[in-house]
Design an enzyme around this catalytic site. Structure first.
Site, PDB file in Angstrom:
ATOM      1  N   THR A  40      36.812  45.707  40.688  1.00 40.42           N
ATOM      2  CA  THR A  40      37.931  46.329  39.985  1.00 40.42           C
ATOM      3  C   THR A  40      37.711  47.821  39.785  1.00 40.42           C
ATOM      4  O   THR A  40      38.601  48.514  39.295  1.00 40.42           O
ATOM      5  CB  THR A  40      38.160  45.659  38.615  1.00 40.42           C
ATOM      6  OG1 THR A  40      36.931  45.640  37.891  1.00 40.42           O
ATOM      7  CG2 THR A  40      38.639  44.229  38.796  1.00 40.42           C
ATOM      8  N   HIS A  45      28.848  48.463  36.559  1.00 33.56           N
ATOM      9  CA  HIS A  45      28.548  48.948  35.216  1.00 33.56           C
ATOM     10  C   HIS A  45      27.447  48.072  34.620  1.00 33.56           C
ATOM     11  O   HIS A  45      26.953  47.146  35.258  1.00 33.56           O
ATOM     12  CB  HIS A  45      29.794  48.987  34.334  1.00 33.56           C
ATOM     13  CG  HIS A  45      30.533  47.679  34.233  1.00 33.56           C
ATOM     14  ND1 HIS A  45      30.033  46.577  33.564  1.00 33.56           N
ATOM     15  CD2 HIS A  45      31.740  47.298  34.738  1.00 33.56           C
ATOM     16  CE1 HIS A  45      30.890  45.591  33.647  1.00 33.56           C
ATOM     17  NE2 HIS A  45      31.927  45.984  34.355  1.00 33.56           N
ATOM     18  N   HIS A  48      27.183  44.294  34.895  1.00 29.73           N
ATOM     19  CA  HIS A  48      26.714  43.697  36.157  1.00 29.73           C
ATOM     20  C   HIS A  48      25.191  43.681  36.246  1.00 29.73           C
ATOM     21  O   HIS A  48      24.623  42.998  37.099  1.00 29.73           O
ATOM     22  CB  HIS A  48      27.249  44.494  37.360  1.00 29.73           C
ATOM     23  CG  HIS A  48      28.731  44.528  37.480  1.00 29.73           C
ATOM     24  ND1 HIS A  48      29.474  45.681  37.365  1.00 29.73           N
ATOM     25  CD2 HIS A  48      29.618  43.529  37.699  1.00 29.73           C
ATOM     26  CE1 HIS A  48      30.748  45.398  37.529  1.00 29.73           C
ATOM     27  NE2 HIS A  48      30.870  44.112  37.717  1.00 29.73           N
ATOM     28  N   LYS A  82      40.400  38.148  29.466  1.00 29.18           N
ATOM     29  CA  LYS A  82      41.477  39.133  29.485  1.00 29.18           C
ATOM     30  C   LYS A  82      42.650  38.647  28.633  1.00 29.18           C
ATOM     31  O   LYS A  82      43.012  37.473  28.692  1.00 29.18           O
ATOM     32  CB  LYS A  82      41.957  39.369  30.927  1.00 29.18           C
ATOM     33  CG  LYS A  82      40.857  39.856  31.864  1.00 29.18           C
ATOM     34  CD  LYS A  82      40.420  41.260  31.494  1.00 29.18           C
ATOM     35  CE  LYS A  82      39.324  41.770  32.389  1.00 29.18           C
ATOM     36  NZ  LYS A  82      38.040  41.110  32.203  1.00 29.18           N
ATOM     37  N   ARG A  86      45.811  41.520  34.836  1.00 32.03           N
ATOM     38  CA  ARG A  86      45.262  42.764  35.350  1.00 32.03           C
ATOM     39  C   ARG A  86      46.286  43.498  36.204  1.00 32.03           C
ATOM     40  O   ARG A  86      47.159  42.898  36.816  1.00 32.03           O
ATOM     41  CB  ARG A  86      44.028  42.470  36.208  1.00 32.03           C
ATOM     42  CG  ARG A  86      42.821  42.043  35.408  1.00 32.03           C
ATOM     43  CD  ARG A  86      41.629  41.886  36.320  1.00 32.03           C
ATOM     44  NE  ARG A  86      40.435  41.495  35.592  1.00 32.03           N
ATOM     45  CZ  ARG A  86      39.252  41.345  36.164  1.00 32.03           C
ATOM     46  NH1 ARG A  86      39.094  41.548  37.448  1.00 32.03           N
ATOM     47  NH2 ARG A  86      38.208  40.992  35.445  1.00 32.03           N
ATOM     48  N   GLN A 173      37.817  30.845  43.543  1.00 38.17           N
ATOM     49  CA  GLN A 173      36.385  31.054  43.313  1.00 38.17           C
ATOM     50  C   GLN A 173      35.596  29.800  43.684  1.00 38.17           C
ATOM     51  O   GLN A 173      34.499  29.890  44.236  1.00 38.17           O
ATOM     52  CB  GLN A 173      36.108  31.432  41.861  1.00 38.17           C
ATOM     53  CG  GLN A 173      34.617  31.702  41.604  1.00 38.17           C
ATOM     54  CD  GLN A 173      34.341  32.328  40.250  1.00 38.17           C
ATOM     55  OE1 GLN A 173      35.142  33.092  39.745  1.00 38.17           O
ATOM     56  NE2 GLN A 173      33.199  31.995  39.663  1.00 38.17           N
ATOM     57  N   ASP A 194      30.640  33.873  30.843  1.00 36.86           N
ATOM     58  CA  ASP A 194      32.097  33.813  30.776  1.00 36.86           C
ATOM     59  C   ASP A 194      32.703  33.182  32.024  1.00 36.86           C
ATOM     60  O   ASP A 194      33.905  32.890  32.062  1.00 36.86           O
ATOM     61  CB  ASP A 194      32.682  35.213  30.554  1.00 36.86           C
ATOM     62  CG  ASP A 194      32.253  36.212  31.624  1.00 36.86           C
ATOM     63  OD1 ASP A 194      31.267  35.944  32.345  1.00 36.86           O
ATOM     64  OD2 ASP A 194      32.899  37.260  31.740  1.00 36.86           O
ATOM     65  N   LYS A 229      29.541  43.424  22.204  1.00 36.67           N
ATOM     66  CA  LYS A 229      29.210  43.686  23.608  1.00 36.67           C
ATOM     67  C   LYS A 229      28.540  45.050  23.733  1.00 36.67           C
ATOM     68  O   LYS A 229      29.020  46.047  23.208  1.00 36.67           O
ATOM     69  CB  LYS A 229      30.476  43.642  24.465  1.00 36.67           C
ATOM     70  CG  LYS A 229      30.212  43.835  25.958  1.00 36.67           C
ATOM     71  CD  LYS A 229      31.478  43.695  26.788  1.00 36.67           C
ATOM     72  CE  LYS A 229      31.817  42.251  27.035  1.00 36.67           C
ATOM     73  NZ  LYS A 229      32.913  42.113  28.044  1.00 36.67           N
ATOM     74  N   LYS A 232      29.222  49.984  25.758  1.00 38.30           N
ATOM     75  CA  LYS A 232      30.421  50.776  25.493  1.00 38.30           C
ATOM     76  C   LYS A 232      30.013  52.140  24.944  1.00 38.30           C
ATOM     77  O   LYS A 232      29.206  52.228  24.032  1.00 38.30           O
ATOM     78  CB  LYS A 232      31.333  50.066  24.484  1.00 38.30           C
ATOM     79  CG  LYS A 232      31.925  48.756  25.012  1.00 38.30           C
ATOM     80  CD  LYS A 232      32.885  49.010  26.155  1.00 38.30           C
ATOM     81  CE  LYS A 232      33.542  47.715  26.628  1.00 38.30           C
ATOM     82  NZ  LYS A 232      34.430  47.945  27.781  1.00 38.30           N
ATOM     83  N   THR A 233      30.585  53.205  25.505  1.00 37.51           N
ATOM     84  CA  THR A 233      30.292  54.560  25.055  1.00 37.51           C
ATOM     85  C   THR A 233      31.593  55.249  24.649  1.00 37.51           C
ATOM     86  O   THR A 233      32.678  54.684  24.797  1.00 37.51           O
ATOM     87  CB  THR A 233      29.631  55.380  26.178  1.00 37.51           C
ATOM     88  OG1 THR A 233      30.610  55.630  27.206  1.00 37.51           O
ATOM     89  CG2 THR A 233      28.455  54.631  26.796  1.00 37.51           C
TER      90      THR A 233
END
Length: 409
Positions: A40, A45, A48, A82, A86, A173, A194, A229, A232-233
């Site tokens: 995506t 990131h 992963h 989600k 998306r 999948q 997840d 989680k 995150k920045t």
């Protein structure tokens, strides 16, 4: 010799698995396994990074990883986690993202001589006949059972509900697992917790369709000690691409994790022996900062290389010592036209990504957390002038941990 599952469990990776005793026995011999990556974006990131590290441990233990790029499934979109559908991506965007991710994967796994594979599920999903697929695969799935999956239940409770397009994601999948079994003898799917429902579907499909052994194993998500989680920045995700998250910013993130999360992160994100992980994690008071430095250095070294890790460590040390010209600190180019339009410090904080918004920047100034060239800013309307810029730029700081070097162009 210890089973690799024991290694993964000791380091904190494992969440759930199917047929645990069988899987232990299966992994006593070289086994081909796969992990899927959703393209995506044009970079991996930190989310992963957990499965990548697990893949590396598996490879070191003699197993063969397949990194499956979702060039086909990305055209549908995974509803897991989600709240809404998306945004649809073009084939060109997906393929561009896959190419970039493939390049990044080579830094973590050994792909020489077929020791690991990179495969794109677009190779079989994009050209599949819908009627044939539904007759062959769709008949193997119970809608009643699918609706019990958390990823579907959560979406069906939202205002917009769940589209039929996304409902088919589990089938696609699951089919990936069957296809990888046929092509490469793959017997195990691994991934984030997840993905548990989707992974159960794939392992079950191989067992029912081909009457063969197939397994699923999930990893813990990267969460803080209180369940939030990580990764995150102020600028968004913590990317593995140095052009999206600089090595210094990456280093600083791990240098500043909560004391309670240090041991867990050392176990999951580095290859340090567990005795050393436990020793570092047990440090208390100011001594835990040494463990954080080790964590930041080791993770940055794995992602960006030893040279960049050392640069980041040196820059951080120099900044906190009060020296540093800031050459290795994240920088942001400012033009004279930008200064003429709006030279307020709060604007620069927002533009440089140091604050979420100008409103957030004003709050930081009011709290006394902002410095320009070591001078505290107390006025929310304070401005930056061209004369303040030196040869190395102008250092902008928020709090004790966030720095940016403004460069006048």
């Amino acid at each position: 010799m210890a089973n690799v599952l024991d290694t993964l469990r000791e380091r904190g990776f494992l969440a759930q698995m199917t047929f645990e005793d069988e899987l232990y026995k299966q992994l006593e011999e070289p086994t081909t396994f796969y992990v899927g990556f959703d393209p995506t974006a044009d970079s991996l990131h930190i989310g992963h990074y957990i499965p990548i590290m697990a893949m590396a441990h598996m490879q070191k233990a003699g197993h063969r990883p397949i990194a499956l790029m979702g060039g086909g499934t990305a055209m549908v979109g995974d509803p897991s986690g989600k709240t809404d559908m998306r945004k649809m991506m073009t084939v060109e965007t997906i393929d561009n993202n896959v190419a970039h991710i493939k390049e990044q994967m080579g830094r973590f796994l050994d792909f020489s001589d077929g020791k690991a594979l990179i495969v794109n599920n677009g190779d079989w999903l994009r050209h599949m006949n819908f009627i044939d697929f539904m007759r062959d695969i769709g008949t193997m799935f119970s809608v009643n059972k699918m609706l019990t999956a958390e990823c579907y239940k959560a979406r069906m409770a939202t205002e917009n509900g769940l589209s039929f397009l996304e409902f088919t994601y589990m089938l696609m999948q699951s089919y990936d697992f069957l296809e990888l079994f046929h092509r490469y003898g793959c017997r195990l799917e691994m991934g984030g917790n997840d993905q548990w429902s989707n992974m159960l579907g794939g392992a079950d499909l191989v067992r029912r369709k081909d009457n063969e052994r197939a397994y699923a194993c999930t990893f813990q998500l990267l969460l803080t000690h209180d369940g939030r989680k990580m990764g995150k920045t102020e600028k968004g995700a913590l990317w593995l691409d140095p052009n999206k998250t600089t090595p210094f910013e990456f280093y600083q993130y791990w240098r500043n994790v909560d004391d309670k999360d240090v041991e867990k992160c050392l176990g999951l994100l580095t290859f340090l022996p567990m005795d050393e992980v436990r020793r570092l994690g047990a440090l208390e008071g100011s001594a835990i900062n040494e463990a954080k430095k080790v964590l930041a250095y080791e993770v940055t070294k794995l992602v960006h290389g030893e040279e960049e890790a050392q640069k980041a460590a040196d820059a951080a040390q120099a900044l906190f010592a009060g020296g540093a010209n800031g050459q290795n600190v994240p920088s942001f180019e400012v033009t004279r036209a930008m200064l003429e339009e709006d030279a307020r410090v709060t604007t620069m904080l927002a533009l440089a990504g140091m604050c979420r918004s100008k409103s957030d920047a004003r709050k930081q100034v009011e709290a006394g957390a902002v410095l320009v060239a070591d001078e505290k800013v107390t006025d929310v309307n304070a401005v930056i002038t061209p004369e303040q810029f030196g040869e190395d730029g102008l250092m902008l700081r928020k709090g004790k941990k966030t720095f940016c070097r403004l460069i006048l162009k």
